[in-house]
Design a protein around this motif. Structure first.
Motif, PDB file in Angstrom:
ATOM      1  N   SER A  22      59.823  83.968  10.481  1.00 24.86           N
ATOM      2  CA  SER A  22      60.108  85.233  10.975  1.00 24.86           C
ATOM      3  C   SER A  22      59.383  85.323  12.356  1.00 24.86           C
ATOM      4  N   GLY A 116      66.112  94.221   4.417  1.00 25.02           N
ATOM      5  CA  GLY A 116      66.452  95.681   5.040  1.00 25.02           C
ATOM      6  C   GLY A 116      67.458  95.359   6.062  1.00 25.02           C
ATOM      7  N   THR A 117      67.601  94.089   6.837  1.00 28.80           N
ATOM      8  CA  THR A 117      68.542  94.019   7.560  1.00 28.80           C
ATOM      9  C   THR A 117      69.956  94.204   7.193  1.00 28.80           C
ATOM     10  N   SER A 156      59.657  95.863  16.969  1.00 25.60           N
ATOM     11  CA  SER A 156      58.912  94.975  16.095  1.00 25.60           C
ATOM     12  C   SER A 156      58.848  93.515  16.841  1.00 25.60           C
ATOM     13  N   ASN A 210      57.615 100.633  14.250  1.00 20.63           N
ATOM     14  CA  ASN A 210      58.041  99.324  14.755  1.00 20.63           C
ATOM     15  C   ASN A 210      57.616  99.110  16.237  1.00 20.63           C
ATOM     16  N   ASP A 238      66.860 105.041   8.301  1.00 17.01           N
ATOM     17  CA  ASP A 238      66.089 103.720   8.013  1.00 17.01           C
ATOM     18  C   ASP A 238      64.546 104.028   7.200  1.00 17.01           C
ATOM     19  N   LYS A 266      61.739  96.378   1.243  1.00 18.40           N
ATOM     20  CA  LYS A 266      60.240  96.005   0.921  1.00 18.40           C
ATOM     21  C   LYS A 266      59.752  96.448  -0.583  1.00 18.40           C
ATOM     22  N   GLU A 399      53.283  97.015  15.897  1.00 20.86           N
ATOM     23  CA  GLU A 399      53.595  96.859  14.503  1.00 20.86           C
ATOM     24  C   GLU A 399      52.449  98.135  13.779  1.00 20.86           C
TER      25      GLU A 399
END
Ligand code: KE4
Length: 426
Positions: A22, A116-117, A156, A210, A238, A266, A399
């Motif tokens: 990632s 989450g995506t 992010s 983010n 979200d 999460k 972040e």
């Protein structure tokens, strides 16, 4: 940087793009080489070279109870005795759904997925299917995972790498996404005035985290709710990051602003791969196999992930660690502000519960543009000084820091001592 992490990173870069699975883990935002972690316990990570770090990333949110919590570990071990994946409905999925419906105000029905995506991607598709409309409003700097429609002025890792607009997104996709500044109600009203019955949904991180942590102005979220209702658009919160973290019911419970759909993730995985979307039954029932909007996943509702997430949620519901997390967050934020002030260093430290971030600027940061204008080199310098002294902040000023119940008072005090030393260096 230590040798074992360097060795591993050199090997990883030959096999994995950028050496990471990632992008934000690659330290591109702060410079230098990422350390590799070999175990995690409580509020600490142990690196591949046995350096112990106080962890303020908490695997980007899930570890609200600290790493390797014995009760979550036991829940997974017990579930493992029955196998790892069934590919059929299972009792744990019912229990997880009951828990989420119980604690998240707006959720009448929920569908589990694996990230989450997937959760935000499914919310977008569902909103489009439910309304028959195509356009989506998102806000600059908000990150909703690597969804084609939403990787437009995203935060992010996309922002950290300097490309908030990813390659590979056809213009035909991007033109369906309207990007607006956060905390600007008039911009939203104007967008609807222009595109009124073409807009399927507004998707928002109710507390954007983010591009650093940005707090909504009073009444802003209420205005989004009113406008979405007025134009029959779906309001999507979200809460992948804020859900179950700022309170058991997330921002929607704290503010009383009720979205139509919520993306989650999460914390409800307890550290295993989990996402979820939930909301009004009237909308959720448009999902296959009941309705025409397709959404699926081989490992959705995986029994091990459900066991971990159920345990994590039960502890949050039954122990309610939120007052203690608020105390930890406000103590750390106040301490950092005081250290910067004593040195005449302009610094903002927005904080909400167990979330906080550092903006090196004079002014309160209310949107993406203001976040961009901060002195990121100062953050990077602090990041590396703290890392060398055993404190790990998120490797990007875009972040947000996370605190867990394992970050007890002595750890917060120890952290502030190290912050004090680090600020002496800039
Ligand atoms: P995942 O697909 O990474 O599980 O979730 C995407 C996502 C969706 N919505 C919000 C508000 C999020 O913060 C995220 C993911 N958060 C980042 C950290 N800022 C994950 C870290 C990473 O990309 O490695």
């Amino acid at each position: 940087m230590s040798s074992e992490s360097l060795n591993l990173f050199e090997k990883a870069k030959k096999l994995i793009p950028g050496g990471v699975n990632s992008p934000v883990r690659a330290f591109r935002g702060v410079g230098g080489t990422p350390f590799f972690t070999k175990r995690a316990d409580g509020c600490h990570l142990t690196t591949a070279d046995d350096q112990e770090l106080i962890d303020y990333v908490c695997t980007w949110g899930p570890a609200i109870h600290g790493h390797n919590h014995p009760m979550i570990h036991e829940a997974i071990a017990n579930a493992l005795k029955n196998g790892t994946s069934f590919g059929t409905p299972g009792p744990a999925e019912v229990e997880m759904a009951e828990l989420i419906v119980e604690v998240v105000p707006s959720v009448e029905k929920v569908r589990m997925c694996n990230s989450g995506t997937e959760a935000t991607m499914s919310c977008i598709r569902l909103a489009r299917g439910f309304t028959g409309r195509s356009k989506i409003i998102k806000f600059a700097g908000c990150y909703h995972g690597h969804v084609d429609s939403l990787l437009v002025k995203a935060g992010s890792g996309a922002l950290t790498l300097g490309n908030p607009d990813s390659a590979g997104i056809p213009p035909s996709f991007a033109q369906e996404t309207i990007v607006l500044p956060f905390n600007d109600v008039d911009a939203v009203r104007h967008a609807f005035f222009e595109a009124r019955d073409e807009i399927a949904a507004i998707i928002v991180e109710p507390y954007p985290a983010n591009c650093g942590l940005i707090l909504p102005q009073p009444g802003y979220l209420n205005s989004l709710r009113e406008i979405a209702t007025e134009y029959h658009a779906v309001l999507i919160f979200d809460e992948v990051m804020t859900g179950f973290r700022l309170g058991i019911g997330g921002v929607q419970e704290m503010t009383g602003v009720t979205p139509d759909l919520t993306a989650m993730g999460k914390i409800i995985g307890g550290g295993l791969p989990v996402g979820a979307l939930g909301g009004k039954a009237e909308i959720m029932d448009h999902l296959a196999p009941l309705g025409p909007v397709y959404q699926a996943g081989t490992l959705s509702g995986n029994p091990l992930a459900m066991a971990a997430g159920i345990q994590s949620l039960r502890m949050l519901r039954d122990l309610s660690p939120y007052p203690a997390l608020e105390t930890s967050g406000s103590t750390l934020a106040a301490g950092i502000r005081s250290i910067a002030h004593d040195r005449g260093i302009p610094l903002q430290v927005p904080q909400a519960g167990s979330m906080l971030s550092l903006f090196f600027t004079e002014e309160t940061v209310l949107n993406f543009e203001q976040a961009l204008a901060c002195k990121h080199d100062r953050f990077n310098s602090i990041f590396h000084h703290l890392l060398e002294s055993g404190v790990y902040l998120p490797p990007s000023s875009y972040e947000t820091c996370f605190i867990s119940t394992a970050h007890e008072q002595p750890v917060i005090e120890q952290t502030l001592d190290k912050v004090n030393s680090a600020f002496s260096s800039i």
